[in-house]
Design a protein around this motif. Structure first.
Motif, PDB file in Angstrom:
ATOM      1  N   ASP A 105       8.215  30.001  58.855  1.00  0.00           N
ATOM      2  CA  ASP A 105       7.027  30.727  58.399  1.00  0.00           C
ATOM      3  C   ASP A 105       7.366  31.685  57.261  1.00  0.00           C
ATOM      4  O   ASP A 105       6.605  31.812  56.295  1.00  0.00           O
ATOM      5  N   GLY A 106       8.500  32.360  57.356  1.00  0.00           N
ATOM      6  CA  GLY A 106       8.897  33.271  56.281  1.00  0.00           C
ATOM      7  C   GLY A 106       9.194  32.548  54.979  1.00  0.00           C
ATOM      8  O   GLY A 106       8.810  33.001  53.894  1.00  0.00           O
ATOM      9  N   MET A 107       9.871  31.405  55.057  1.00  0.00           N
ATOM     10  CA  MET A 107      10.150  30.626  53.843  1.00  0.00           C
ATOM     11  C   MET A 107       8.847  30.112  53.214  1.00  0.00           C
ATOM     12  O   MET A 107       8.680  30.145  51.985  1.00  0.00           O
ATOM     13  N   THR A 108       7.910  29.687  54.056  1.00  0.00           N
ATOM     14  CA  THR A 108       6.623  29.251  53.526  1.00  0.00           C
ATOM     15  C   THR A 108       5.888  30.386  52.844  1.00  0.00           C
ATOM     16  O   THR A 108       5.285  30.205  51.780  1.00  0.00           O
ATOM     17  N   SER A 163      -9.417  33.940  44.054  1.00  0.00           N
ATOM     18  CA  SER A 163      -9.432  32.516  44.401  1.00  0.00           C
ATOM     19  C   SER A 163      -8.038  32.023  44.778  1.00  0.00           C
ATOM     20  O   SER A 163      -7.882  31.247  45.735  1.00  0.00           O
ATOM     21  N   ALA A 164      -6.986  32.480  44.055  1.00  0.00           N
ATOM     22  CA  ALA A 164      -5.622  32.068  44.396  1.00  0.00           C
ATOM     23  C   ALA A 164      -5.208  32.614  45.758  1.00  0.00           C
ATOM     24  O   ALA A 164      -4.522  31.935  46.530  1.00  0.00           O
ATOM     25  N   GLY A 165      -5.626  33.837  46.081  1.00  0.00           N
ATOM     26  CA  GLY A 165      -5.316  34.400  47.396  1.00  0.00           C
ATOM     27  C   GLY A 165      -5.971  33.616  48.523  1.00  0.00           C
ATOM     28  O   GLY A 165      -5.351  33.373  49.568  1.00  0.00           O
ATOM     29  N   ASN A 166      -7.225  33.210  48.320  1.00  0.00           N
ATOM     30  CA  ASN A 166      -7.894  32.395  49.342  1.00  0.00           C
ATOM     31  C   ASN A 166      -7.203  31.048  49.524  1.00  0.00           C
ATOM     32  O   ASN A 166      -7.049  30.557  50.651  1.00  0.00           O
ATOM     33  N   LEU A 167      -6.786  30.426  48.405  1.00  0.00           N
ATOM     34  CA  LEU A 167      -6.115  29.126  48.496  1.00  0.00           C
ATOM     35  C   LEU A 167      -4.795  29.236  49.247  1.00  0.00           C
ATOM     36  O   LEU A 167      -4.505  28.431  50.146  1.00  0.00           O
ATOM     37  N   THR A 168      -3.971  30.219  48.907  1.00  0.00           N
ATOM     38  CA  THR A 168      -2.677  30.372  49.582  1.00  0.00           C
ATOM     39  C   THR A 168      -2.858  30.746  51.050  1.00  0.00           C
ATOM     40  O   THR A 168      -2.054  30.339  51.902  1.00  0.00           O
ATOM     41  N   ALA A 169      -3.906  31.505  51.375  1.00  0.00           N
ATOM     42  CA  ALA A 169      -4.146  31.843  52.786  1.00  0.00           C
ATOM     43  C   ALA A 169      -4.476  30.593  53.600  1.00  0.00           C
ATOM     44  O   ALA A 169      -3.971  30.420  54.717  1.00  0.00           O
ATOM     45  N   VAL A 170      -5.305  29.722  53.037  1.00  0.00           N
ATOM     46  CA  VAL A 170      -5.631  28.478  53.746  1.00  0.00           C
ATOM     47  C   VAL A 170      -4.395  27.590  53.870  1.00  0.00           C
ATOM     48  O   VAL A 170      -4.147  26.995  54.934  1.00  0.00           O
ATOM     49  N   MET A 171      -3.608  27.497  52.807  1.00  0.00           N
ATOM     50  CA  MET A 171      -2.397  26.685  52.866  1.00  0.00           C
ATOM     51  C   MET A 171      -1.422  27.230  53.909  1.00  0.00           C
ATOM     52  O   MET A 171      -0.776  26.465  54.635  1.00  0.00           O
ATOM     53  N   ARG A 172      -1.326  28.552  54.001  1.00  0.00           N
ATOM     54  CA  ARG A 172      -0.401  29.136  54.980  1.00  0.00           C
ATOM     55  C   ARG A 172      -0.868  28.851  56.408  1.00  0.00           C
ATOM     56  O   ARG A 172      -0.055  28.547  57.293  1.00  0.00           O
ATOM     57  N   GLN A 173      -2.181  28.937  56.660  1.00  0.00           N
ATOM     58  CA  GLN A 173      -2.684  28.605  57.991  1.00  0.00           C
ATOM     59  C   GLN A 173      -2.419  27.148  58.343  1.00  0.00           C
ATOM     60  O   GLN A 173      -2.033  26.831  59.474  1.00  0.00           O
ATOM     61  N   ALA A 174      -2.626  26.251  57.374  1.00  0.00           N
ATOM     62  CA  ALA A 174      -2.384  24.833  57.633  1.00  0.00           C
ATOM     63  C   ALA A 174      -0.908  24.571  57.932  1.00  0.00           C
ATOM     64  O   ALA A 174      -0.571  23.807  58.853  1.00  0.00           O
ATOM     65  N   VAL A 175      -0.022  25.220  57.180  1.00  0.00           N
ATOM     66  CA  VAL A 175       1.410  25.042  57.421  1.00  0.00           C
ATOM     67  C   VAL A 175       1.805  25.605  58.784  1.00  0.00           C
ATOM     68  O   VAL A 175       2.643  25.030  59.496  1.00  0.00           O
ATOM     69  N   ARG A 176       1.200  26.720  59.192  1.00  0.00           N
ATOM     70  CA  ARG A 176       1.508  27.284  60.507  1.00  0.00           C
ATOM     71  C   ARG A 176       1.087  26.341  61.633  1.00  0.00           C
ATOM     72  O   ARG A 176       1.810  26.187  62.625  1.00  0.00           O
ATOM     73  N   TRP A 177      -0.088  25.723  61.474  1.00  0.00           N
ATOM     74  CA  TRP A 177      -0.491  24.747  62.480  1.00  0.00           C
ATOM     75  C   TRP A 177       0.498  23.590  62.530  1.00  0.00           C
ATOM     76  O   TRP A 177       0.861  23.114  63.624  1.00  0.00           O
ATOM     77  N   ALA A 178       0.942  23.116  61.378  1.00  0.00           N
ATOM     78  CA  ALA A 178       1.905  22.014  61.349  1.00  0.00           C
ATOM     79  C   ALA A 178       3.226  22.423  62.001  1.00  0.00           C
ATOM     80  O   ALA A 178       3.825  21.648  62.772  1.00  0.00           O
ATOM     81  N   ILE A 179       3.691  23.644  61.718  1.00  0.00           N
ATOM     82  CA  ILE A 179       4.937  24.126  62.312  1.00  0.00           C
ATOM     83  C   ILE A 179       4.797  24.237  63.831  1.00  0.00           C
ATOM     84  O   ILE A 179       5.693  23.838  64.596  1.00  0.00           O
ATOM     85  N   ILE A 181       2.656  22.664  65.900  1.00  0.00           N
ATOM     86  CA  ILE A 181       2.568  21.345  66.534  1.00  0.00           C
ATOM     87  C   ILE A 181       3.920  20.653  66.555  1.00  0.00           C
ATOM     88  O   ILE A 181       4.325  20.047  67.565  1.00  0.00           O
ATOM     89  N   ALA A 182       4.656  20.753  65.435  1.00  0.00           N
ATOM     90  CA  ALA A 182       5.991  20.150  65.397  1.00  0.00           C
ATOM     91  C   ALA A 182       6.922  20.796  66.416  1.00  0.00           C
ATOM     92  O   ALA A 182       7.716  20.102  67.082  1.00  0.00           O
ATOM     93  N   ALA A 183       6.838  22.127  66.592  1.00  0.00           N
ATOM     94  CA  ALA A 183       7.696  22.807  67.566  1.00  0.00           C
ATOM     95  C   ALA A 183       7.365  22.364  68.984  1.00  0.00           C
ATOM     96  O   ALA A 183       8.271  22.127  69.801  1.00  0.00           O
ATOM     97  N   VAL A 184       6.061  22.216  69.291  1.00  0.00           N
ATOM     98  CA  VAL A 184       5.677  21.776  70.637  1.00  0.00           C
ATOM     99  C   VAL A 184       6.197  20.370  70.908  1.00  0.00           C
ATOM    100  O   VAL A 184       6.733  20.082  71.991  1.00  0.00           O
ATOM    101  N   LEU A 185       6.054  19.477  69.940  1.00  0.00           N
ATOM    102  CA  LEU A 185       6.534  18.102  70.129  1.00  0.00           C
ATOM    103  C   LEU A 185       8.057  18.064  70.282  1.00  0.00           C
ATOM    104  O   LEU A 185       8.590  17.312  71.122  1.00  0.00           O
ATOM    105  N   LEU A 186       8.779  18.867  69.508  1.00  0.00           N
ATOM    106  CA  LEU A 186      10.245  18.891  69.614  1.00  0.00           C
ATOM    107  C   LEU A 186      10.691  19.446  70.954  1.00  0.00           C
ATOM    108  O   LEU A 186      11.640  18.930  71.580  1.00  0.00           O
ATOM    109  N   LEU A 187      10.029  20.525  71.425  1.00  0.00           N
ATOM    110  CA  LEU A 187      10.398  21.081  72.732  1.00  0.00           C
ATOM    111  C   LEU A 187      10.104  20.091  73.854  1.00  0.00           C
ATOM    112  O   LEU A 187      10.897  19.952  74.799  1.00  0.00           O
ATOM    113  N   ALA A 188       8.948  19.389  73.746  1.00  0.00           N
ATOM    114  CA  ALA A 188       8.627  18.400  74.784  1.00  0.00           C
ATOM    115  C   ALA A 188       9.639  17.261  74.791  1.00  0.00           C
ATOM    116  O   ALA A 188      10.063  16.787  75.860  1.00  0.00           O
ATOM    117  N   ASP A 189      10.046  16.815  73.606  1.00  0.00           N
ATOM    118  CA  ASP A 189      11.040  15.744  73.548  1.00  0.00           C
ATOM    119  C   ASP A 189      12.409  16.237  73.998  1.00  0.00           C
ATOM    120  O   ASP A 189      13.174  15.493  74.635  1.00  0.00           O
TER     121      ASP A 189
END
Length: 482
Positions: A105-108, A163-179, A181-189
């Motif tokens: 999350d920090g790198m993103t 407008s750039a702040g709104n775009l980066t905020a949405v991108m950050r939320q999307a990346v957090r959801w991806a991170i 979900i990926a963490a849950v799948l990795l822990l389950a596996d």
């Protein structure tokens, strides 16, 4: 981290040494349990000291890390006390996954902050306009980069930053959801988490379909948000009038994009749930054909309006003329345009009936006016006098701000007893009226000081009055009447 690594390495070496010394496995297991509890205490203490530095997603990761440390310690201790092999690798991989959440999350955040700064810093500092060439014989236009004033640059920069702040905020939320979900799948596996044995036979398929539909709707939502914010960024970077163009075009494109993305996401989610969407698609096609045949005028207005807006023919606030209607564009509606006439009436014009549009609010205007002077006047003297007035107007900071090309004059035509001189000045749209009034005032004062008078060049008819009953000269083919 240094304490945990040191304690773990020393304890593991000690336990292996004790086990190889044939003292049994009771004492080594007890040592590993005690060391696990110590590492848990050190980790929880460190997480508690870092709590004040976290916010948002990092705070959620902090709570997850605390629960993860306690859970891993319990699993570690129960496995050792029940005389099973300690889950060393699953515990290590779980710690790595939990530690990687805030790191990712920090790198993103760093990458998106840099991306946002580049978007804002690459904003325009000038506006490209097209002006007439200096060649008297040529009528072509040449491109000119006109610097923006301080207020325009500040407005554009604020719009781009928002407008750039709104775009980066949405991108950050999307990346957090991806991170996440990926963490849950990795822990389950990692822990071989499987619900099939404890669920009914039909449950796994239903849960899988629901999860797929939910992920599809989530992807559709963030696709819409990325489209909306990306469109705002794109429009804020357009040349000239970024805010006005965004206000004009964005509502239409947002509505179209929202309809298309929502329809695709909803159909995909229903298909994921196992529903047959073929009848829905067929019904939509039939309805579309019926609307197309039954409302040709409506369809023509919609397509015409979309073409006008996408091609940037007019914007909100522009003064346009089209057919019998003219005025300031006040509102952009579904199938009609609201034009406010300068006298007050509001005209509603369908897009399909606009036809050829004349936009009077783009780039620049050349205001021309004529002055009639005596035929005996020296034309070169008048040209130099008006040119000097134009240069004097440029010395006034308030006037120079809105004058693109200074006032000039030249002999336009000669009529019986009068010379017509045409004056012209180039200004931004809407500023020509003030400049023309000031030019009239200065020309009047200058001509009066130089003893130059204006001539009335309006056509006139001379009537000679005669007494009633007086005979008219026979040699006169045309007689004057009283």
């Amino acid at each position: 981290m240094a304490r945990i690594v040191t304690l773990g390495a020393v304890s593991w070496i000690t336990v292996v040494s004790l086990y190889l010394s044939w003292v049994g496995d009771g004492l080594p297991r007890l040592v590993l349990v005690v060391v696990g509890l110590m590492i848990c205490a050190i980790s929880l203490r460190a997480l508690g000291r870092m709590q004040s530095r976290f916010s948002g997603f990092a705070r959620m990761c902090h709570r997850l890390a605390e629960c993860g440390v306690i859970g891993l310690t319990v699993i570690w201790s129960v496995a050792l006390l029940s005389r099973r092999l300690p889950p060393f690798w699953p515990v290590l991989l779980s710690v790595i996954i939990l530690a990687g959440l805030p790191a990712a999350d920090g790198m993103t955040a760093l990458l998106l902050d840099r991306f946002q700064r580049r978007l804002v810093e690459s904003g325009q500092a000038s506006r490209r306009i097209f002006i007439p060439s200096d060649d008297p014989a040529g009528e072509e236009l040449v491109a000119l980069e006109k610097p923006l004033d301080q207020a325009e640059q500040q407005a554009i920069r604020m719009e781009m930053a928002r407008s750039a702040g709104n775009l980066t905020a949405v991108m950050r939320q999307a990346v957090r959801w991806a991170i996440a979900i990926a963490a849950v799948l990795l822990l389950a596996d990692n822990w071989s988490f499987d619900l099939y044995p404890i669920l009914p036979q039909w449950a796994p398929m239903v849960v899988g379909d629901i999860a797929e539909a939910a992920i599809t709707l989530l992807v559709g939502w963030y696709a819409w948000r990325l489209f909306e914010t990306g469109l705002a960024v794109k429009l804020s970077r357009e040349e000239g009038g970024a805010q006005s163009r965004a206000r004009t075009v964005q509502p239409l494109l947002r509505a179209v994009g929202k309809l298309v993305i929502a329809a695709i996401a909803l159909m995909s989610a229903l298909s994921s749930l196992g529903l047959n969407i073929a009848p829905l698609l067929a019904s939509a096609g039939v309805v579309g054909i019926a609307v197309g045949f039954g409302a040709q005028t409506l369809v023509r207005d919609l397509f015409s309006g979309a073409s006008y807006l996408i091609e940037d023919v007019f914007r909100i606030g522009d003064y346009i003329e089209s057919g019998s209607a003219k005025g300031v564009v006040e509102r952009i509606m579904f199938r009609a345009l609201a034009l406010r006439h300068q006298n007050g009436p509001l005209h509603f014009v369908p897009y399909g009936s606009l036809g050829s549009v004349r936009n009077n609010s783009r780039d620049w205007v050349i205001d021309k006016f004529e002055i009639p002077l005596p035929v005996a006047i020296d034309s070169e003297r008048i040209r130099k006098l008006v040119k000097r007035i134009g240069l004097e107007m440029l010395e006034d900071p308030e006037l120079a701000r809105v004058i693109d090309v200074p006032l000039k004059a030249k002999l336009y035509r000669i009529e019986p007893g009068v010379k017509i001189f045409r004056c012209k000045v180039q200004t931004p749209p809407g500023e020509q009226f003030e400049i023309r009034a000031e030019a009239y005032r200065r020309i009047e004062v200058a001509f009066k000081e130089n003893g130059i008078g204006f001539v009335d060049n309006a056509p006139s008819v001379v009537l000679h009055q005669t007494a009633v009953g007086e005979p008219v000269a026979a040699e006169s083919p045309l007689a004057s009447v009283p």
